[in-house]
Motif scaffolding. Structure first.
Motif, PDB file in Angstrom:
ATOM      1  N   VAL B 203      20.538  -1.321 -16.419  1.00 47.15           N
ATOM      2  CA  VAL B 203      21.155  -0.654 -15.276  1.00 47.15           C
ATOM      3  C   VAL B 203      20.063   0.065 -14.492  1.00 47.15           C
ATOM      4  O   VAL B 203      19.164   0.672 -15.080  1.00 47.15           O
ATOM      5  N   VAL B 204      20.142  -0.045 -13.174  1.00 47.07           N
ATOM      6  CA  VAL B 204      19.209   0.662 -12.282  1.00 47.07           C
ATOM      7  C   VAL B 204      20.016   1.701 -11.516  1.00 47.07           C
ATOM      8  O   VAL B 204      21.069   1.387 -10.957  1.00 47.07           O
ATOM      9  N   ILE B 205      19.548   2.947 -11.527  1.00 48.04           N
ATOM     10  CA  ILE B 205      20.284   4.017 -10.846  1.00 48.04           C
ATOM     11  C   ILE B 205      19.444   4.577  -9.699  1.00 48.04           C
ATOM     12  O   ILE B 205      18.314   5.008  -9.909  1.00 48.04           O
ATOM     13  N   VAL B 206      20.024   4.541  -8.510  1.00 53.11           N
ATOM     14  CA  VAL B 206      19.325   5.106  -7.354  1.00 53.11           C
ATOM     15  C   VAL B 206      19.651   6.594  -7.277  1.00 53.11           C
ATOM     16  O   VAL B 206      20.792   6.982  -7.055  1.00 53.11           O
ATOM     17  N   ALA B 207      18.627   7.415  -7.493  1.00 53.98           N
ATOM     18  CA  ALA B 207      18.767   8.873  -7.364  1.00 53.98           C
ATOM     19  C   ALA B 207      17.632   9.341  -6.474  1.00 53.98           C
ATOM     20  O   ALA B 207      16.864  10.230  -6.825  1.00 53.98           O
ATOM     21  N   ALA B 208      17.526   8.690  -5.325  1.00 52.15           N
ATOM     22  CA  ALA B 208      16.367   8.890  -4.458  1.00 52.15           C
ATOM     23  C   ALA B 208      16.651   9.868  -3.326  1.00 52.15           C
ATOM     24  O   ALA B 208      16.037   9.806  -2.252  1.00 52.15           O
ATOM     25  N   GLY B 209      17.584  10.786  -3.554  1.00 56.08           N
ATOM     26  CA  GLY B 209      17.835  11.847  -2.585  1.00 56.08           C
ATOM     27  C   GLY B 209      18.105  11.289  -1.194  1.00 56.08           C
ATOM     28  O   GLY B 209      18.818  10.284  -1.049  1.00 56.08           O
ATOM     29  N   PRO B 210      17.531  11.903  -0.156  1.00 57.89           N
ATOM     30  CA  PRO B 210      17.817  11.467   1.213  1.00 57.89           C
ATOM     31  C   PRO B 210      17.276  10.069   1.528  1.00 57.89           C
ATOM     32  O   PRO B 210      17.614   9.505   2.556  1.00 57.89           O
ATOM     33  N   TRP B 211      16.443   9.545   0.637  1.00 57.64           N
ATOM     34  CA  TRP B 211      15.894   8.202   0.835  1.00 57.64           C
ATOM     35  C   TRP B 211      16.741   7.149   0.115  1.00 57.64           C
ATOM     36  O   TRP B 211      16.382   5.983   0.054  1.00 57.64           O
ATOM     37  N   SER B 212      17.866   7.565  -0.446  1.00 62.28           N
ATOM     38  CA  SER B 212      18.673   6.659  -1.262  1.00 62.28           C
ATOM     39  C   SER B 212      19.204   5.474  -0.478  1.00 62.28           C
ATOM     40  O   SER B 212      19.308   4.359  -1.016  1.00 62.28           O
ATOM     41  N   GLY B 213      19.551   5.712   0.807  1.00 63.77           N
ATOM     42  CA  GLY B 213      20.080   4.619   1.607  1.00 63.77           C
ATOM     43  C   GLY B 213      19.053   3.505   1.739  1.00 63.77           C
ATOM     44  O   GLY B 213      19.347   2.311   1.565  1.00 63.77           O
ATOM     45  N   GLU B 214      17.833   3.938   2.006  1.00 60.48           N
ATOM     46  CA  GLU B 214      16.703   3.018   2.154  1.00 60.48           C
ATOM     47  C   GLU B 214      16.443   2.251   0.848  1.00 60.48           C
ATOM     48  O   GLU B 214      16.262   1.036   0.852  1.00 60.48           O
ATOM     49  N   VAL B 215      16.457   2.954  -0.267  1.00 58.50           N
ATOM     50  CA  VAL B 215      16.198   2.311  -1.560  1.00 58.50           C
ATOM     51  C   VAL B 215      17.328   1.342  -1.894  1.00 58.50           C
ATOM     52  O   VAL B 215      17.095   0.216  -2.348  1.00 58.50           O
ATOM     53  N   ALA B 216      18.567   1.761  -1.614  1.00 57.32           N
ATOM     54  CA  ALA B 216      19.711   0.887  -1.880  1.00 57.32           C
ATOM     55  C   ALA B 216      19.568  -0.419  -1.103  1.00 57.32           C
ATOM     56  O   ALA B 216      19.782  -1.514  -1.641  1.00 57.32           O
ATOM     57  N   ARG B 217      19.182  -0.286   0.158  1.00 58.41           N
ATOM     58  CA  ARG B 217      19.017  -1.466   1.010  1.00 58.41           C
ATOM     59  C   ARG B 217      17.954  -2.397   0.421  1.00 58.41           C
ATOM     60  O   ARG B 217      18.130  -3.608   0.354  1.00 58.41           O
ATOM     61  N   THR B 218      16.854  -1.814  -0.023  1.00 55.89           N
ATOM     62  CA  THR B 218      15.784  -2.596  -0.646  1.00 55.89           C
ATOM     63  C   THR B 218      16.316  -3.427  -1.810  1.00 55.89           C
ATOM     64  O   THR B 218      15.813  -4.511  -2.091  1.00 55.89           O
TER      65      THR B 218
END
Ligand code: FAD
Ligand code: FAD
Lengths: 392, 390
Positions: B203-218
């Motif tokens: 499982v990969v969890i995005v906890a990238a704060g305000p950059w989370s949208g960008e990381v999710a898109r990646t």
């Protein structure tokens, strides 16, 4: 010309200034908008910590000099001057003029190294008669007054109960590690320490100017920074003494006012700038801080005087948190968070942290010099501060 | 069964998730493109609040999290090296004040609803408010005391949680940027590509704060998280003159606001080192981190309005960062729609420090199929209110 003017911020509205005594009541707030800004905020002298440097009676070389020369105040009866760089000579000379006895001037660089660095490309020195003569003059003053001048030596401990009573002077090896054996003890009541200069770059950073890897503001041949319409001159672009600062200032002013950097009126300044910069880099090389200076620190040597953070504390925050973030390590140790905002200890804190971190690198672009509030202001002054330029 | 988890982002939320998972025996790797705690968690305050939250899922999350904070603070103290810096957990309580009759009514109404939802809240008249906070100025007409509010030093707290996670076996990889997905033949995410090589995980969890949208898109997901800039002022050390956390009642309005223009609402708190933090602003200006005097001016005027003695306080620093906000102002915690193997844990806006332990526990418990202490459903990533205009 506006004096007693403290620029506390540069932002998209302009240059924000408080006019009046720094701690005074009723300072006047102004905001300037200009077609061009020249930054010439200079440098302050760097002091490396030494066990006991937090005792009363220890001054930065520049501080001692300012008191002696500016106000005629003798900072002590018997004073030692130690550190590195040609600046130690005028400091000692001013102390003598103010009536202090100077127990010695100790240059940490070793004679052989200084000679080699000073005499590489000797022809460059030919362009420098004024500089060389100036230093020669200080040197002969000290000789005439029989002041001891020793190279390869440093004050490695300062002793005293309530204030400075004595110092230990040790011989250093080429890397500035104290040679084994006991040093020499000198009874003094004041110490001046100077290890070169750190540029005051907070306004340049606030304006968005790029710095080089030695933290000086990067400029081109016209003294332009990386930000359009922002120029920089003097010590913030590199330490080079008053003559270089004058040349750079003349060029920056000329271009900022709409002139061209290659105008013939600047011919002399351009040539002198080149010669003086070569001289400055010679000084940099000759008086670079040796890597093993940290050998003279103890675990309980205070590094950040504002927040009383010692060497052991810096080491423990690195070891316990494994952090690679300068900001986090500062917050954990509280080093550099006091009223001087790391102006005095910043470089040293960074250096000591880097040495403790196993990989010897910090991650992230946080700069210790970033201080959006460039000089202290009261909350009330911020609340009342002017938003727009007012004429007159 | 989840055995390997990769957490993207070593802020306080990623740290809390790592700790909760590692203590359950899961293998956890946390990557961050910068140093640990170099993002928003290092750029704000450490208020742990119930006072600013109206009844609803976020308040429930906050109540749960504040309870966890008390336990975690104690656990961290005993678990970590004695030399570890104090996380400065202080359950000092908060005092919210109103400066107009209308404001006082609104505040009392809000507090009454909170009381019904289980929040401790005590109404104060002007003199009672001043008895708790002697420096409150004449503008204050009423207040509410919230004894449950607490605070931590957010950077040290996040470092401590991360250090604790490492003690339980988690690995933290700073300076490692996630650049793309690693997908198996069935289309399931089985890891990520990073600047330091490929890392595989169940499982990969995005906890990238305000950059989370960008990381999710990646990684093939869609997530509407934006940055909401906030600035703060720090004074020089002063005597202990502010006892609780003190806010003006408009705080409540600003948190739930959709207004993009500059807003400020006052938060005043003293810290263990003797400085006072004065916040804060909210602005939607993208990732533009410049410190603008116009914003500082607004923060300063309002703070002085509440506590006039602050006019003479010397300000030595200004700083700030970007709150990760979601369109409906609720955190996003749960599986990513359409990308099997991917989870989100972000969007905590101005409350991520407070909500981190609860987020960590919710994520860990749900991934391991335990019963969660709280319904995770309101925070799920496929809720309708998330797809609105960001
Ligand atoms: C005590 C002393 C003795 C020296 N002796 C010699 C010597 O004998 N020979 C030699 O060649 N060089 C000497 N130097 C070095 C020489 O003074 C410098 O090279 C020269 O002054 C540099 O000029 P500058 O304009 O870059 O900086 P500075 O002269 O330092 O000027 C910078 C100015 O910017 C102002 N400033 C900074 N920040 C702000 C702010 N936020 N708002 C408003 N104003 C601000 C400072 O108050 C200061 O007045 C000496 C330096 C010192 C300190
Ligand atoms: C001015 C201000 C005041 C605040 N006050 C409070 C308060 O009083 N109480 C409170 O509870 N909250 C407060 N907050 C909010 C709180 O700080 C945040 O909600 C919280 O820090 C969010 O934590 P996080 O771990 O989600 O994000 P972050 O701390 O931002 O961590 C995300 C990490 O992801 C990393 N990352 C990003 N992209 C990548 C990539 N591609 N690959 C690898 N890593 C990546 C980043 O480097 C970062 O370290 C405040 C915020 C601000 C700005």
């Amino acid at each position: 010309m506006v004096t007693s003017a403290h620029v506390w911020s540069i932002d998209s509205d302009g240059v924000h200034v408080m006019v009046g005594e720094a701690d005074g009541e009723g300072r006047e707030s102004r905001c300037y908008r200009a077609a061009a800004v020249v930054l010439a905020t200079g440098a302050h002298d760097r002091v490396l910590p030494v066990p006991g440097w937090d005792l009363p009676g220890v001054y930065s070389a520049g501080g001692g000099q300012a008191l002696a020369k500016g106000e005629g105040v003798a900072i002590g009866r018997r004073v030692v001057v130690a550190g590195t760089g040609p600046f130690l000579l005028p400091v000692a000379s001013s102390l003598l003029d103010a009536g202090c006895a100077v127990a010695g001037v100790f240059e940490a660089g070793r004679a052989g190294h200084l000679m080699r660095r000073w005499t590489v490309r000797p022809w460059e020195l030919l362009g420098q008669p004024a500089k060389v003569l100036e230093l020669g003059r200080y040197g002969s003053t000290l000789a005439r007054r029989r002041v001891r001048y020793a190279t390869g030596c440093a004050v490695t401990a300062i002793h005293g109960g309530q204030r400075v009573e004595a110092v230990t002077v040790s011989r250093l090896d080429a890397s500035w590690a104290p040679r084994p054996g006991v040093g020499e003890t000198l009874d003094v009541d004041a110490v001046c320490l100077g290890f070169g200069f750190s540029p005051r770059v907070e306004l340049a950073l606030a304006a968005g100017c790029r710095l080089d890897d030695r933290h000086f503001v990067m400029v081109d041949a016209q003294q332009r920074t990386s930000v359009p319409s922002v120029f920089a001159a003097g010590e913030i672009t590199g330490i080079g003494g008053v003559d270089l600062a004058l040349c750079e200032g003349t060029i920056a002013g000329h271009v900022a006012a709409g002139g061209r950097g290659d105008d013939s009126v600047l011919r002399v300044e351009r040539r002198r700038r080149k010669v003086l910069r070569a001289f400055a880099s010679r000084l940099q090389g000759a008086h670079a801080i040796g890597p093993k200076w940290t050998d003279w620190l103890n675990d309980d040597t205070v590094v950040c005087r504002c927040e009383e953070v010692d060497v052991a504390r810096l080491r423990s925050v690195v070891e316990t948190s494994e952090s690679l973030s300068l900001r986090s390590l500062m917050l954990q140790s509280r080093a550099g968070l006091g009223s001087c905002q790391a102006r005095i200890c910043g470089r040293t804190v960074e250096e000591l942290l880097l040495r403790t971190i196993p990989s010897h690198r910090l991650v992230g672009e946080g700069s210790i010099d970033r201080r959006p509030i460039a000089s202290p202001v009261r909350l009330g002054e911020i609340a009342q501060s002017r938003a727009f330029e007012v004429e007159g | 069964m989840t055995r390997d988890v990769l957490v993207i982002g070593a802020g306080i939320v990623g740290a809390a998730i790592a700790r909760s998972l590692a203590r359950r025996g899961v293998t956890v790797v946390v990557v961050d493109r910068g140093p640990a705690v170099g993002g928003t968690s290092g750029a704000g305050e450490g208020n742990l609040l119930v006072s600013d939250k109206g009844p609803g899922p976020e308040l429930e999350l906050a109540k749960y999290s504040l309870g966890l904070w008390r336990t975690w603070a104690a656990e961290l103290r005993t678990e970590l090296d004695a030399r570890f810096a104090s996380i400065e957990y202080v359950a000092k309580g908060g005092v919210v004040v109103a400066t107009s009759a209308g404001g006082a009514d609104a505040l009392r109404g809000f507090a009454a609803r909170q009381q019904r939802a289980g929040v401790e809240a005590h109404f104060l008249d002007a003199s009672e408010a001043r008895a708790l906070e002697p420096e409150l100025g004449p503008a204050v007409v009423a207040g509410v005391h919230y004894p449950q509010d607490a605070q931590v030093q957010p950077v040290i707290a996040a470092e401590a949680i991360l250090a604790s996670a490492r003690r339980s076996g988690a690995r933290v990889l700073p300076g490692t940027t996630v650049t793309g997905p690693e997908v198996d033949r069935s289309g399931r995410l089985v890891g990520v590509r990073t600047t330091k090589g490929t890392l595989r995980a169940d499982v990969v969890i995005v906890a990238a704060g305000p950059w989370s949208g960008e990381v999710a898109r990646t990684l093939g997901g869609t997530l509407r998280i934006g940055p909401r800039k906030g600035l703060l002022l720090v004074t020089a050390r002063m005597g202990p003159r502010v006892r609780h956390k003190v806010y003006d009642a408009d705080y409540v309005g600003a948190v739930q606001s959709d207004d993009r223009a500059l807003q400020t609402s006052t938060v005043i708190e003293s810290t263990e080192s003797g400085t006072i933090l004065i916040g804060s602003s909210r602005q939607d200006v993208g990732f533009d981190g410049r410190v603008e005097v116009s914003v500082l001016r607004a923060i300063a005027s309002r703070a002085i309005g509440l506590m006039p003695f602050l006019a003479d306080a010397t300000v030595i620093r200004a700083y700030g960062g970007f709150r990760p906000f979601s369109p409906d102002h609720l955190p996003v915690i749960g599986p990513a729609p359409g990308v099997p193997g991917l989870w989100y844990a972000t969007g905590h806006e101005g409350a991520g420090i407070g909500l981190a332990p609860a987020t960590g526990e919710l994520v860990a418990a749900s991934l391991l199929g335990e019963t969660t202490a709280l319904e995770i459903d309101p925070f799920r990533a496929d809720r309708a209110t998330l797809s609105g205009a960001a």
